[in-house]
Every structure is written in structure tokens, then in C-alpha cells.
Write a protein that holds these residues in place. Structure first.
Motif, PDB file in Angstrom:
ATOM      1  N   VAL A 118       0.827  -1.210   0.000  1.00 44.57           N
ATOM      2  CA  VAL A 118       0.000   0.000   0.000  1.00 44.57           C
ATOM      3  C   VAL A 118       0.860   1.258   0.000  1.00 44.57           C
ATOM      4  CG1 VAL A 118      -1.978  -1.056   1.138  1.00 44.57           C
ATOM      5  CG2 VAL A 118      -0.261   0.072   2.525  1.00 44.57           C
TER       6      VAL A 118
ATOM      7  N   SER B 299      -1.979  -0.707   7.688  1.00 44.80           N
ATOM      8  CA  SER B 299      -3.092  -0.726   8.628  1.00 44.80           C
ATOM      9  C   SER B 299      -2.550  -0.564  10.041  1.00 44.80           C
ATOM     10  CB  SER B 299      -3.832  -2.055   8.502  1.00 44.80           C
ATOM     11  OG  SER B 299      -4.641  -2.277   9.623  1.00 44.80           O
TER      12      SER B 299
ATOM     13  N   ALA C  98      -4.811   0.976   2.744  1.00 40.58           N
ATOM     14  CA  ALA C  98      -5.105   0.791   4.170  1.00 40.58           C
ATOM     15  C   ALA C  98      -5.995   1.959   4.568  1.00 40.58           C
ATOM     16  CB  ALA C  98      -3.823   0.791   4.987  1.00 40.58           C
TER      17      ALA C  98
ATOM     18  N   TYR D 297      -7.838  -3.279   5.138  1.00 41.31           N
ATOM     19  CA  TYR D 297      -7.315  -3.051   3.800  1.00 41.31           C
ATOM     20  C   TYR D 297      -8.506  -3.130   2.858  1.00 41.31           C
ATOM     21  CZ  TYR D 297      -2.614  -3.695   5.569  1.00 41.31           C
ATOM     22  OH  TYR D 297      -1.440  -3.546   6.261  1.00 41.31           O
TER      23      TYR D 297
END
Length: 192
Positions: free
Chosen positions: A74, A79, A153, A162
Motif C-alpha cells: 500500500v 493498517s 489501508a 485493507y
């Protein structure tokens, strides 16, 4: 479109009280997850899977590897659930590759009287290894495919999911996360 790997990664979510809920924390929850996503397992394996016994621990380990690689994929921060406890990306890759290897090699079979079909050679018969291999193969296909660029995220406070970004302006995983963030911003403006 949900992939098997994304479905597994999203089994960690905000619990509504500032913590994280694990939707696979019991064998019964793992079994319910398998039942829900059995069609995706079938898509990867090309056959109807048999529900394995005692697979929760293996599922949790492969989820940890998937989330580690999602965190790497990402743009921006991973996250919040993963930020302080990520598995090493190299270890995660090795784990997924070993799990996917248990599925064997794909060959094309084309009988004279029918359509071409995929056939697996060197494939294990262990149902747990097949399930974990299916998740690993799904993660490998996802991370090597075009949808990886859409993986995000959720930056909302307390959200740990996600998601796949459907629109370039999409910032949050869901409208409720977006609403919560807008309310938080409004509150912060009024109290400062």
C-alpha cells in the motif's frame, strides 16, 4: 471483486471500543469463514475443497504473512493493526511461496471430446495444506496483478482494514469510516 487473500486479510477489524477484533479467534469462526469463502477456494483450486480439521492456526499464520505483504504494497502507512507487529516481508514471501508450492504445478489437459481443463500435478492431498496453499496462491496472484495498485489501508481513526480503491477519490474503506472521520474533523475544529 474480493479475492481469497483480501477476504482473509479483512478478518481483522475494529471492535468498536478502540481495539481490534479477530474474526478467526476460534475454530468455529475459522470454519464459518471457510464456509463463506469456499467458492473462492474452489476458484483457486479448481475443485470442490474438503473442509480441513484443525486449520485455524495455519490460517492465522498465513493471514499474518498476507497482511505483511499488503502493508508493503500500500502507498503510505500500513493498517494500524499491523504497524507494530509486521512479519518480515522476506519471511512472508517465503511462507506464501512454500504454501503455494503444496498445490503443485498447473498443466493444461485437453481431452479430444471436451474443453481444455487445468490439471494439477504434485499436489498434496492434505486439506489444510490445500486451503493454505489456495490463500497463498490468491495472495501471490493478487500482489503480482493489476489490482495491487488499488490496495489501500483505511486511514480512518480506529479502522484497521485493507480495501480496494474503486475510485481515485475514495479515501476510506466504507462510508461509515468516511462519516466518522468527517465528524472527528468537525469536532476538532470546533474544540480548538
Amino acid at each position: 471483486m474480493t479475492t481469497l487473500a483480501l477476504a482473509l486479510a479483512t478478518t481483522i477489524k475494529h471492535d468498536g471500543h478502540g481495539g481490534v477484533a479477530d474474526l478467526l479467534s476460534t475454530p468455529e469462526q475459522a470454519s464459518a469463514w471457510f464456509s463463506t469463502y469456499e467458492p473462492l477456494v474452489h476458484d483457486v483450486l479448481g475443485a470442490a475443497p474438503v473442509e480441513p480439521e484443525f486449520f485455524q492456526g495455519d490460517l492465522l499464520r498465513v493471514r499474518r504473512a498476507v497482511r505483511a505483504l499488503f502493508a508493503r504494497a500500500v502507498p503510505g502507512a500500513p493498517s494500524k493493526a499491523d504497524a507494530n507487529r509486521l512479519m518480515d516481508a522476506g519471511d512472508a514471501l517465503r511462507m506464501l511461496n512454500r504454501a503455494a508450492d503444496r498445490l503443485g504445478t498447473t498443466h493444461l489437459d485437453w481431452p479430444g471430446d471436451g474443453p481444455p481443463v487445468l490439471r494439477w500435478s504434485g499436489r498434496t492431498d492434505d486439506p489444510t495444506a490445500l486451503l493454505i496453499g489456495a490463500v497463498a496462491r490468491s495472495a501471490i496472484d493478487f500482489l503480482a496483478g493489476p489490482d495491487r495498485d488499488r490496495l489501500r489501508a483505511c486511514p480512518a481513526a480506529r479502522c484497521v482494514k485493507y480495501f480496494l480503491q474503486d475510485d481515485p477519490r475514495q479515501t476510506w474503506c466504507s462510508p461509515s469510516c468516511g462519516n466518522r472521520e468527517r465528524v472527528n474533523r468537525h469536532y476538532r475544529k470546533r474544540t480548538t
